[in-house]
Design a protein around this motif. Structure first.
Motif, short mmCIF file in Angstrom:
data_model
loop_
_atom_site.label_atom_id
_atom_site.label_comp_id
_atom_site.label_asym_id
_atom_site.label_seq_id
_atom_site.Cartn_x
_atom_site.Cartn_y
_atom_site.Cartn_z
N LEU A 163 0.83 -1.20 0.00
CA LEU A 163 0.00 0.00 0.00
C LEU A 163 0.86 1.26 0.00
O LEU A 163 0.50 2.28 -0.58
CB LEU A 163 -0.92 0.01 1.22
CG LEU A 163 -1.99 -1.08 1.27
CD1 LEU A 163 -2.82 -0.95 2.54
CD2 LEU A 163 -2.89 -1.01 0.06
N PHE A 164 2.02 1.18 0.64
CA PHE A 164 2.93 2.33 0.64
C PHE A 164 3.44 2.60 -0.77
O PHE A 164 3.55 3.76 -1.19
CB PHE A 164 4.10 2.07 1.59
CG PHE A 164 5.11 3.18 1.62
CD1 PHE A 164 4.82 4.39 2.23
CD2 PHE A 164 6.35 3.01 1.02
CE1 PHE A 164 5.75 5.42 2.24
CE2 PHE A 164 7.29 4.03 1.04
CZ PHE A 164 6.98 5.24 1.65
N LEU A 165 3.75 1.53 -1.50
CA LEU A 165 4.17 1.70 -2.89
C LEU A 165 3.04 2.30 -3.72
O LEU A 165 3.29 3.12 -4.61
CB LEU A 165 4.62 0.37 -3.47
CG LEU A 165 5.87 -0.26 -2.83
CD1 LEU A 165 6.18 -1.60 -3.47
CD2 LEU A 165 7.07 0.68 -2.95
N GLY A 166 1.80 1.90 -3.43
CA GLY A 166 0.67 2.51 -4.11
C GLY A 166 0.52 3.98 -3.76
O GLY A 166 0.19 4.81 -4.62
N TYR A 167 0.77 4.29 -2.49
CA TYR A 167 0.71 5.70 -2.05
C TYR A 167 1.74 6.54 -2.79
O TYR A 167 1.47 7.70 -3.17
CB TYR A 167 0.93 5.76 -0.55
CG TYR A 167 1.03 7.15 0.02
CD1 TYR A 167 -0.07 8.01 0.04
CD2 TYR A 167 2.25 7.61 0.52
CE1 TYR A 167 0.03 9.29 0.56
CE2 TYR A 167 2.36 8.89 1.05
CZ TYR A 167 1.24 9.73 1.07
OH TYR A 167 1.37 11.00 1.58
N LEU A 168 2.92 5.99 -3.02
CA LEU A 168 3.95 6.71 -3.77
C LEU A 168 3.52 6.96 -5.21
O LEU A 168 3.99 7.91 -5.86
CB LEU A 168 5.26 5.93 -3.77
CG LEU A 168 5.97 5.77 -2.41
CD1 LEU A 168 7.22 4.90 -2.55
CD2 LEU A 168 6.34 7.13 -1.82
N GLN A 169 2.60 6.11 -5.71
CA GLN A 169 2.11 6.27 -7.08
C GLN A 169 0.83 7.11 -7.16
O GLN A 169 0.24 7.23 -8.23
CB GLN A 169 1.86 4.90 -7.71
CG GLN A 169 3.10 4.03 -7.80
CD GLN A 169 4.19 4.64 -8.66
OE1 GLN A 169 3.90 5.25 -9.68
NE2 GLN A 169 5.45 4.47 -8.25
N GLY A 170 0.40 7.66 -6.02
CA GLY A 170 -0.74 8.57 -6.05
C GLY A 170 -2.02 8.07 -5.41
O GLY A 170 -3.03 8.78 -5.43
N VAL A 171 -2.02 6.84 -4.86
CA VAL A 171 -3.22 6.34 -4.19
C VAL A 171 -3.42 7.12 -2.88
O VAL A 171 -2.46 7.29 -2.12
CB VAL A 171 -3.08 4.83 -3.88
CG1 VAL A 171 -4.31 4.32 -3.13
CG2 VAL A 171 -2.88 4.05 -5.17
N PRO A 172 -4.64 7.62 -2.61
CA PRO A 172 -4.87 8.41 -1.39
C PRO A 172 -4.50 7.63 -0.13
O PRO A 172 -4.71 6.42 -0.04
CB PRO A 172 -6.38 8.70 -1.43
CG PRO A 172 -6.73 8.63 -2.89
CD PRO A 172 -5.83 7.57 -3.47
N PHE A 173 -3.95 8.34 0.85
CA PHE A 173 -3.45 7.71 2.08
C PHE A 173 -4.57 6.99 2.82
O PHE A 173 -4.39 5.88 3.33
CB PHE A 173 -2.81 8.77 2.98
CG PHE A 173 -2.09 8.20 4.17
CD1 PHE A 173 -0.75 7.86 4.08
CD2 PHE A 173 -2.75 7.99 5.37
CE1 PHE A 173 -0.07 7.33 5.17
CE2 PHE A 173 -2.09 7.47 6.47
CZ PHE A 173 -0.74 7.13 6.37
N PHE A 174 -5.75 7.59 2.93
CA PHE A 174 -6.86 7.02 3.70
C PHE A 174 -7.88 6.32 2.80
O PHE A 174 -9.05 6.18 3.19
CB PHE A 174 -7.55 8.11 4.51
CG PHE A 174 -6.68 8.74 5.57
CD1 PHE A 174 -6.36 8.04 6.73
CD2 PHE A 174 -6.15 10.01 5.39
CE1 PHE A 174 -5.54 8.61 7.69
CE2 PHE A 174 -5.34 10.58 6.35
CZ PHE A 174 -5.03 9.89 7.50
#
Length: 244
Positions: A163-174
């Motif tokens: 999920l952190f890698l997704g967050y780095l790609q723009g996925v919202p944190f929450f």
């Protein structure tokens, strides 16, 4: 563009082989794996690198470099959580009863979403083992890994590395916290594991208590028998008579 590259489905094979090696090699060839696991890791990674370099040329090398930057960010997060959490000492003045253990694992499941599975595991594994030091068994560590080190941290990018890698790609944190079905699934899995742990821990806790009670009772009887023997010996040698 590097973002438009679509690799072959066969490129999942090195990853599957690596996972199988992690799971099976310690049992199949423990000595080899202990001395050469880094060589195996490098060889499998190099296969992927060669594929991208040959199949996509410069764009493939750029994709590898971008993935390396993401990996570096991921390792920086994991490393910082590991170092910071390992320097915190928690002293719990409690005995490891099944209820206390469930409470500690529940706190760990929540903490994983705030400080990551690595941070929560490093923070709680020592007090968890310490309060159960007289009866630590394999299932204690197994359920701790399931709940704190794995399933607990699926609600935020801090708790789950993918999920952190997704967050780095723009996925919202929450994003996951805003999905009721995901939160309910998390509650169901964590509750199921906690209930299962409580049942198992309660069984062995009761068994341990009964064993200690029997051991204490045997020790008392042994001490009484030894005292009687000493008194009888004193009467035999000191008084010149035998007491029956």
């Amino acid at each position: 563009m590097a973002d438009d590259l679509v690799p072959s489905e066969g490129m999942v094979v090195p990853f599957i082989v690596f996972l199988l090696c992690i799971a099976l090699m310690p049992f199949i060839a423990k000595h080899f794996w202990e001395h050469h696991y880094h060589h195996v890791s490098f060889a499998l990674s190099f296969i992927v690198f060669l594929y991208y370099a040959i199949a996509f040329g410069g764009d493939g090398v750029l994709r590898i470099f971008e993935s390396f930057l993401d990996y570096f960010s991921f390792m920086a997060l994991i490393g910082s959580l590991y170092i910071i959490a390992s320097g915190i000492h928690i002293d719990i003045k409690a005995h490891g009863t099944p209820l206390i253990n469930v409470l500690l694992l529940s706190i760990g499941a929540i903490l994983t979403n705030l400080i990551g599975t690595t941070g929560a595991s490093m923070l709680l594994i020592r007090p968890f083992i310490r309060i159960n030091k007289y009866r630590v068994m394999g299932y204690h560590v197994m359920f701790f890994i399931f709940i704190v080190g794995n399933c607990g941290g699926v609600l935020t990018p801090l708790g789950d590395p993918p999920l952190f890698l997704g967050y780095l790609q723009g996925v919202p944190f929450f994003w996951l916290l805003s999905q009721p079905r995901i939160v309910l699934a998390w509650l169901f899995v964590i509750s199921y594991l906690l209930i299962l742990f409580f049942v198992v821990d309660r069984y062995y806790y009761t068994k341990t208590l009964n064993g200690k009670m029997r051991a204490s009772f045997s020790a008392v009887n042994t001490n009484e028998d030894n005292d009687d023997d000493e008194e009888g010996s004193k009467e035999l040698t000191g008084e010149g008579k035998v007491t029956i």
